[in-house]
Design a protein around this motif. Structure first.
Motif, mmCIF file in Angstrom:
data_model
loop_
_atom_site.group_PDB
_atom_site.id
_atom_site.type_symbol
_atom_site.label_atom_id
_atom_site.label_comp_id
_atom_site.label_asym_id
_atom_site.label_seq_id
_atom_site.Cartn_x
_atom_site.Cartn_y
_atom_site.Cartn_z
ATOM 1 N N VAL A 98 19.061 146.046 126.652
ATOM 2 C CA VAL A 98 19.068 147.390 126.057
ATOM 3 C C VAL A 98 17.709 147.698 125.438
ATOM 4 O O VAL A 98 17.211 146.931 124.611
ATOM 5 C CB VAL A 98 20.152 147.504 124.938
ATOM 6 C CG1 VAL A 98 20.145 148.904 124.324
ATOM 7 C CG2 VAL A 98 21.524 147.156 125.474
ATOM 8 N N ALA A 104 16.410 149.563 122.854
ATOM 9 C CA ALA A 104 16.958 150.279 121.698
ATOM 10 C C ALA A 104 15.936 151.241 121.099
ATOM 11 O O ALA A 104 16.284 152.342 120.655
ATOM 12 C CB ALA A 104 17.433 149.290 120.647
ATOM 13 N N GLY A 127 19.201 154.381 117.956
ATOM 14 C CA GLY A 127 18.136 153.440 117.596
ATOM 15 C C GLY A 127 17.673 153.563 116.145
ATOM 16 O O GLY A 127 16.655 152.980 115.767
ATOM 17 N N THR A 148 18.111 150.122 114.166
ATOM 18 C CA THR A 148 17.147 149.169 114.727
ATOM 19 C C THR A 148 15.742 149.491 114.210
ATOM 20 O O THR A 148 14.994 148.600 113.792
ATOM 21 C CB THR A 148 17.179 149.245 116.273
ATOM 22 O OG1 THR A 148 18.504 148.937 116.706
ATOM 23 C CG2 THR A 148 16.204 148.277 116.904
ATOM 24 N N HIS A 181 23.477 160.850 108.972
ATOM 25 C CA HIS A 181 24.249 161.619 109.951
ATOM 26 C C HIS A 181 24.584 162.996 109.377
ATOM 27 O O HIS A 181 25.200 163.805 110.055
ATOM 28 C CB HIS A 181 25.552 160.889 110.287
ATOM 29 C CG HIS A 181 25.371 159.780 111.268
ATOM 30 N ND1 HIS A 181 24.894 159.987 112.534
ATOM 31 C CD2 HIS A 181 25.599 158.447 111.170
ATOM 32 C CE1 HIS A 181 24.844 158.828 113.178
ATOM 33 N NE2 HIS A 181 25.240 157.882 112.369
HETATM 34 N N1 LIG Z 1 22.097 143.042 117.886
HETATM 35 C C1 LIG Z 1 22.150 143.811 118.976
HETATM 36 N N2 LIG Z 1 22.239 143.269 120.212
HETATM 37 C C2 LIG Z 1 22.273 144.031 121.324
HETATM 38 N N3 LIG Z 1 22.206 145.386 121.308
HETATM 39 C C3 LIG Z 1 22.122 145.988 120.101
HETATM 40 C C4 LIG Z 1 22.088 145.238 118.879
HETATM 41 N N4 LIG Z 1 21.990 146.122 117.844
HETATM 42 C C5 LIG Z 1 21.958 147.349 118.396
HETATM 43 N N5 LIG Z 1 22.038 147.278 119.738
HETATM 44 C C6 LIG Z 1 22.004 148.399 120.689
HETATM 45 O O1 LIG Z 1 20.799 149.125 120.454
HETATM 46 C C7 LIG Z 1 21.032 150.524 120.548
HETATM 47 C C8 LIG Z 1 20.632 151.201 119.236
HETATM 48 O O2 LIG Z 1 21.525 150.774 118.200
HETATM 49 P P1 LIG Z 1 21.320 151.195 116.654
HETATM 50 O O3 LIG Z 1 22.329 150.443 115.844
HETATM 51 O O4 LIG Z 1 19.895 151.048 116.300
HETATM 52 O O5 LIG Z 1 21.685 152.746 116.712
HETATM 53 P P2 LIG Z 1 21.935 153.811 115.532
HETATM 54 O O6 LIG Z 1 21.152 155.020 115.879
HETATM 55 O O7 LIG Z 1 21.676 153.181 114.204
HETATM 56 O O8 LIG Z 1 23.483 154.100 115.724
HETATM 57 P P3 LIG Z 1 24.630 154.559 114.663
HETATM 58 O O9 LIG Z 1 24.332 155.964 114.308
HETATM 59 O O10 LIG Z 1 25.864 154.441 115.507
HETATM 60 O O11 LIG Z 1 24.600 153.585 113.523
HETATM 61 C C9 LIG Z 1 22.512 150.690 120.903
HETATM 62 O O12 LIG Z 1 22.587 150.815 122.305
HETATM 63 C C10 LIG Z 1 23.133 149.387 120.450
HETATM 64 O O13 LIG Z 1 24.256 149.068 121.241
#
Ligand SMILES: Nc1ncnc2c1ncn2[C@@H]1O[C@H](COP(=O)(O)OP(=O)(O)OP(=O)(O)O)[C@@H](O)[C@H]1O
Length: 257
Positions: free
Chosen positions: A14, A16, A39, A42, A190
């Motif tokens: 992925v 991210a 993302g 992350t 959000h």
């Molecule tokens: N530890 C991990 N291992 C593998 N993939 C991951 C991991 N953490 C996040 N991802 C993937 O990376 C991408 C970004 O995830 P992230 O948690 O950064 O999103 P977000 O914008 O914070 O989402 P949300 O609003 O749902 O919290 C997603 O596709 C998620 O499935």
């Protein structure tokens, strides 16, 4: 103050975060928005040094988080979305412990701890174990701990979750005051209402890439609809090309007055 250069994170299969370039200067309140899985967390974990980028860099006050983490972290305050807290300490002990980690002298630490405990109406519970605190009380304590050393950079992931309207208002006031004193604030949320009301600039991330960046006016122009009354909700939907806010994990609830 915060500088991301080609910041990239790849988890196995992925992508991210894909080559993020972004600067948040001192005194700016920056809002980071995006659908679920875009993302945001992350990116934030790389900003605060909890996750190593696959490539690219993060500078906090000119210090590289990967190669000079102590200097970067000394001027950083971080409020995570799922906070960890030492439940067997009392509220006051927790704040004094955090102050010690940051090297604040004990007299100043005691004064600041007292200020925050009073500000958040936690004085009655200051000597109670944190395990007995409500979610909102824990959140207030964590926010107090993150602000105790007067950070030059504040990174916040979904700060208002679990706070009652008065608490949310107090937290907004603290963040805005910190920003006015010259700190750079980077907040993921959000809640489009909160972002619209508080942020100088907003970045929208989708599938690991920033698809829009700027002030509300700039975003209105990007959405090619520069009516003055266009809300962030309309802009977000226009730019992300989706029409279902619930599916995107976005709330348009307005910030507590
Ligand atoms: N530890 C991990 N291992 C593998 N993939 C991951 C991991 N953490 C996040 N991802 C993937 O990376 C991408 C970004 O995830 P992230 O948690 O950064 O999103 P977000 O914008 O914070 O989402 P949300 O609003 O749902 O919290 C997603 O596709 C998620 O499935």
């Amino acid at each position: 103050m915060i500088e991301l250069t080609h910041l990239t994170k790849r988890y196995r299969d992925v992508d991210a975060v894909k080559g993020l370039n972004l600067t948040v200067p001192a005194g700016e309140f920056f809002g980071f928005l995006g659908p679920n899985g875009a993302g945001k967390t992350t990116t934030i974990k790389m900003l605060v040094g909890l996750l190593k980028p696959t490539s690219g860099s993060v500078l906090i006050g000119g210090h590289d988080v990967s190669t000079d983490p102590l200097r970067a972290k000394a001027i950083l305050g971080y409020i995570p979305d799922r906070p960890f807290i030492y439940e067997k300490l009392t509220g006051r002990e927790y704040l004094m412990f955090i102050a010690e980690l940051y090297g604040i002298d004990m007299k100043t630490a005691a004064e600041r701890a007292e200020e925050y405990l009073a500000f958040f109406d936690l004085m009655d519970s200051e000597h109670a174990l944190i395990e007995g605190y409500s979610h909102g009380m824990k959140q207030k304590l964590i926010i107090s701990g993150a602000l105790l050393h007067d950070p030059e950079v504040l990174i916040v992931d979904e700060p208002m979750v679990g706070l009652d309207p008065k608490g949310a208002r107090q937290v907004k006031q603290l963040f805005t005051d910190l920003c006015r004193k010259g700190a750079a604030v980077f907040m993921s949320t959000h809640s489009l209402g909160i972002a619209q009301a508080m942020c100088d600039r907003i970045g929208i991330i989708q599938k690991g890439e920033v698809i829009a960046l700027g002030s509300m006016d700039a975003l209105r122009r990007m959405a090619k609809r520069d009516q003055e009354n266009l809300e962030l909700e309309d802009i977000f939907l226009e730019l992300t090309g989706d029409t279902n806010l619930e599916r995107l994990g976005i709330s348009m609830e307005h910030p507590a007055a």
